[in-house]
Design a protein around this motif. Structure first.
Motif, mmCIF file in Angstrom:
data_model
loop_
_atom_site.group_PDB
_atom_site.id
_atom_site.type_symbol
_atom_site.label_atom_id
_atom_site.label_comp_id
_atom_site.label_asym_id
_atom_site.label_seq_id
_atom_site.Cartn_x
_atom_site.Cartn_y
_atom_site.Cartn_z
ATOM 1 N N GLU A 1 0.883 -1.277 0.050
ATOM 2 C CA GLU A 1 0.037 0.036 0.013
ATOM 3 C C GLU A 1 0.765 1.287 0.046
ATOM 4 O O GLU A 1 0.574 2.410 0.201
ATOM 5 N N GLY B 1 -5.504 -0.101 -10.434
ATOM 6 C CA GLY B 1 -5.599 0.596 -9.155
ATOM 7 C C GLY B 1 -4.407 1.315 -8.559
ATOM 8 O O GLY B 1 -4.361 2.021 -7.735
ATOM 9 N N GLU C 1 -8.041 12.740 -0.052
ATOM 10 C CA GLU C 1 -8.767 11.491 -0.595
ATOM 11 C C GLU C 1 -8.825 10.536 0.345
ATOM 12 O O GLU C 1 -7.908 10.454 1.179
ATOM 13 N N ARG C 2 -9.845 9.703 0.360
ATOM 14 C CA ARG C 2 -9.749 8.683 1.430
ATOM 15 C C ARG C 2 -10.100 7.151 0.746
ATOM 16 O O ARG C 2 -10.947 7.246 -0.399
ATOM 17 N N SER C 3 -9.785 6.334 1.368
ATOM 18 C CA SER C 3 -9.822 4.898 0.849
ATOM 19 C C SER C 3 -10.624 3.881 2.001
ATOM 20 O O SER C 3 -9.659 4.114 3.131
ATOM 21 N N ALA D 1 -5.787 0.477 0.963
ATOM 22 C CA ALA D 1 -5.312 1.929 0.431
ATOM 23 C C ALA D 1 -5.183 1.734 -0.939
ATOM 24 O O ALA D 1 -4.471 1.799 -1.862
ATOM 25 N N ASN E 1 -8.457 2.101 -3.133
ATOM 26 C CA ASN E 1 -9.639 2.801 -3.815
ATOM 27 C C ASN E 1 -9.678 4.094 -3.399
ATOM 28 O O ASN E 1 -10.962 4.308 -2.648
ATOM 29 N N PHE E 2 -9.032 5.132 -3.781
ATOM 30 C CA PHE E 2 -9.072 6.451 -3.087
ATOM 31 C C PHE E 2 -10.368 7.239 -3.808
ATOM 32 O O PHE E 2 -10.435 7.008 -4.942
ATOM 33 N N GLU E 3 -10.905 8.086 -2.800
ATOM 34 C CA GLU E 3 -12.085 8.994 -3.449
ATOM 35 C C GLU E 3 -11.709 10.116 -3.025
ATOM 36 O O GLU E 3 -11.504 10.205 -1.651
ATOM 37 N N TYR F 1 -7.938 4.951 4.967
ATOM 38 C CA TYR F 1 -6.711 5.498 4.630
ATOM 39 C C TYR F 1 -6.768 6.759 3.930
ATOM 40 O O TYR F 1 -8.015 6.982 3.192
#
Length: 733
Positions: free
Chosen positions: A440, A483, A576-578, A582, A584-586, A618
């Motif tokens: 990650e 990813g 950004e957060r997943s 770690a 799939n950050f959005e 994350y």
């Protein structure tokens, strides 16, 4: 003289024994009578037969005489049942819609009851019943039919035979048997080497049919025939010990467990003549002793395959895994396997070996820390199937076999496929083992790959272990970077962790939404070790120097804090957060930067809308310049421990706030000793909008003055009284 008669008598008794009646045995005494009427019966008193005073019960043996009829008018019971088998006998037992419970054996005799044991076939019409009438075998373990051939008539019996034993009990057939319907409700029926003839045969949940014979069929007068249905219900078990087992029914349903139990090579269940091939196994398929099992037809399996060590499927046919449930494979060594599942995983519980072809049409093969072995000349064909990269794949090569292979590794929703292309091997004994290790983190590096400078390396590794000594040259390697954060195809590379990889880079590609890194000209000696996906960056210095980035829990939210030492052309930060990993950050927020500055700057952001409980979260920052260039920060992890709501010390009204007076009320009398309280109001980007240390009324007034003209949105109100701090979501509507 009398002595000679005695010898003859003993000889006849030994070689032509009679059915020795015992005290209390019953036989029918009239031509036509009902079972439940005492007048129908005679009973043996130890010397002679006398009129009965009551009907037979479950501990009594019953003899039904030649050409006499007994009718059931309710459920009845007996121990052993004897039917007369003399030629010309007509209907003997009429079940109608009722059940005769038998706690002993089924027998036949000739002559007047008790007569002599008979192996003459009991005629098809001697036992008659409506569809709901039946003979029900109950009780404990025993042999079921003692008279050879007597219960396998020249033509099928029409009656139903039900077997409903006490838990764990077994009844054993000593001869063939024919019935209209055979239904196993509970217990085990051991058919041994005897054939079972039944127009309909059902094995219910919890029941077991064990057959050593080659034939399970509906037998007619000629000895063969096609039955209506063979049904193995879910939870039922069919044990097959025959060398060449066959089945002949127009409908075959295998929803329970089919176990091959022969301790030597055995052929799979097959149809004979005009029956339907039993190739759909909706339940589990088990190879008990691990001996070779030769497939005589394609088999579609929707349950688990459970084999003992040494199991090998042979033949030219294919085993296919389908359906929508999770399936498991244990000790499977097969020439051909297809996985074609709309939903559900296929999980290995031991290593899996394929000697000819593995086809992954759809679904996920979960290696589960085991190894998929592809033998010499074995191929791997993929359409939409995937291999969960939590184990290893080993491919061995024969002399002259081409190196090319594609392994569709996936990590969760991300494609991490590895492809190798090359010429044919010049010798035998070569093999490669492939694996993928998820990481990650991304390392910031600086080294040359040809003329390009590598700036970042994703530490997820593709590992290749080589066996053999062939001098094959010119192999190519492709890695799919699903990813991963890759800006464009011309930036993606295959490297080692801190240096360039063997061979030469060729421009990356975009396939199915994922970037693919390519490398050519790799010698076989160098096609081993760890390979990584990396990217280049034209900037030689970072535009923002990040001092720290941290995440802390505040109540049931996450507060992010970071500081920069200097900034150059810094437009803004995207937060950004997943969730869970770690991978799939959005984007969840945005905070403006400070352009160009050499002065340290502090930032904070409150993630108050946390969508999951008790999962790892994350976070990372995406720093974006005015010209659109961007860099990512390191990834940090926050674990949120949700706490139950406690009694609040404050009330804020109205909330949502639109206009008018804002009221803040103290509910906890213990805080009245504090004359002043600190009121702080932040927006969702963590920016401080109001901070005042004053009385409650003045604090409320200050917050209200800001909200009157504030943009709509969510704000965080924090109130500190002494050592107690409470936070509230305050909505401006």
């Amino acid at each position: 003289m009398n002595r000679y008669f005695l010898i003859i008598y003993i000889f006849l008794c030994l070689y032509f024994p009679s059915n020795g009646q015992t005290i209390g045995d019953y036989r029918n005494a009239i031509q036509n009578g009902n079972w439940n009427e005492a007048s129908t019966w005679e009973t043996y008193n130890g010397t002679t037969w006398v009129a009965a005073t009551q009907k037979p019960a479950l501990n009594d043996d019953v003899y039904l005489n030649f050409d006499a009829q007994v009718n059931l008018t309710q459920t009845e019971s007996c121990r052993n049942l004897y039917l007369n088998g003399d030629a010309g006998t007509n209907a003997v037992l009429l079940l109608a819609d009722f059940t005769l419970e038998v706690f002993g054996t089924l027998n036949a005799f000739t002559g007047s009851a008790p007569g002599l044991p008979s192996s003459v076939n009991i005629g098809s019409g001697w036992i008659q019943g409506n569809p709901s009438g039946a003979i029900l075998i109950k009780g404990s373990s025993r042999d079921l039919n003692n008279s050879a051939g007597a219960w396998s008539a020249g033509t099928n019996h029409a009656f139903r035979l039900l077997i409903d034993l006490d838990p764990g009990q077994i009844v054993t057939l000593l001869t063939n048997i024919k019935v209209g319907e055979l239904r196993l409700i509970s217990g085990r029926l051991n058919a041994g080497n005897n054939n079972i003839g039944a127009q309909d045969l059902t094995i219910q949940s919890g029941a077991i049919l064990q057959s050593n014979s080659g034939t399970i069929a509906a037998l007619n007068a000629g000895g063969t025939g096609v039955g209506n249905s063979f049904t193995l219900e879910a939870g039922g078990t069919f044990d097959i010990d025959a060398l060449n087992p066959s089945i002949e029914y127009s409908q075959v349903i295998l929803q329970g467990t089919v176990r091959y139990t022969r301790d030597e090579k055995q052929n799979s269940l097959n149809e004979i003549s005009l029956g339907v091939s039993p190739n759909l196994y909706e339940g589990d398929l088990v190879n008990v002793f691990g001996r070779e099992l030769e497939l005589r037809d394609d088999i579609v399996l929707q349950g688990d395959f459970i084999g003992a060590v040494g199991t090998f499927l042979s033949g030219t046919f294919r085993l296919s895994l389908t359906g929508n449930r999770n399936q498991q494979l244990t000790n499977l060594n097969a020439p051909r396997l297809t996985i074609d599942k709309s939903t559900g995983n296929t999980t290995l519980l031991t290593n899996l070996t394929i000697t000819n072809n593995l086809t992954l049409n759809a679904g996920i093969l979960n290696l589960n820390n085991f190894q998929l072995n592809l033998g010499n000349s074995a191929s791997l064909t993929t359409t939409n199937g995937r291999i969960n990269a939590n184990g290893t794949v080993r491919k061995s090569y024969a002399n002259g076999e081409n190196l090319t292979i594609t392994i569709p590794f996936w990590v969760g929703p991300f494609n991490r496929t590895i492809r190798i292309n090359g010429a044919s091997f010049l010798s035998s004994g070569n093999a490669f083992t492939f694996s993928h290790t998820l990481s990650e983190t991304v390392n910031n590096v600086s080294f040359l790959d040809g003329l390009a400078t590598i700036r970042r390396v994703n530490t997820s590794a593709w590992n290749i272990v080589r066996e053999g000594s062939s001098l094959l040259t010119g192999a190519s390697l492709s890695l799919t970077a699903g990813g991963m954060d890759i800006a464009s195809a011309d930036q993606i590379r295959i490297t080692r962790l801190n240096s360039s990889a063997p061979g030469s880079n060729t421009v990356g590609s975009l396939i199915g939404g994922d970037f693919v890194a390519n490398r050519t000209g790799i010698s076989l000696n160098n096609l081993s070790g760890n390979f990584y996906v990396s990217s280049t960056n034209t900037n030689s210095t970072l535009p923002v120097e990040l001092v720290y980035l941290q995440a802390v829990q505040v109540e049931n939210s996450v507060q992010l804090k970071w500081q920069t030492a200097s900034e150059e052309n810094n437009s803004h930060f995207e937060i950004e957060r997943s969730i869970g990993s770690a991978m799939n950050f959005e984007q969840i927020g945005l905070i403006d930067g400070h352009g160009t500055t050499t002065t340290p700057k502090a930032y904070q952001y409150i993630d108050d809308v946390v969508p999951v409980k008790n999962q790892n979260l994350y976070y990372r920052l995406k720093q974006i310049d005015y010209d659109g260039a961007y860099e990512y920060s390191p990834v940090i992890k926050a674990s949120i421990d949700y706490k139950a709501k406690t009694e609040t010390s404050w009330a804020v009204y109205p909330n949502p706030y639109r206009q008018g007076r804002l009221s803040i009320t103290l509910l906890d009398p213990s805080l009245l000793t504090h004359d002043q309280h600190t009121f702080s109001l932040h927006n969702m980007y963590g920016e401080l909008k109001v901070k005042v240390k004053d009385s409650i009324s003045r604090g409320a007034s200050s917050i209200e003055s800001f909200l009157v003209t504030a943009p709509k949105g969510i704000y965080i109100l924090q109130i500190k009284s002494g050592q107690q701090i409470q936070s509230f979501r305050l909505i401006r509507d």
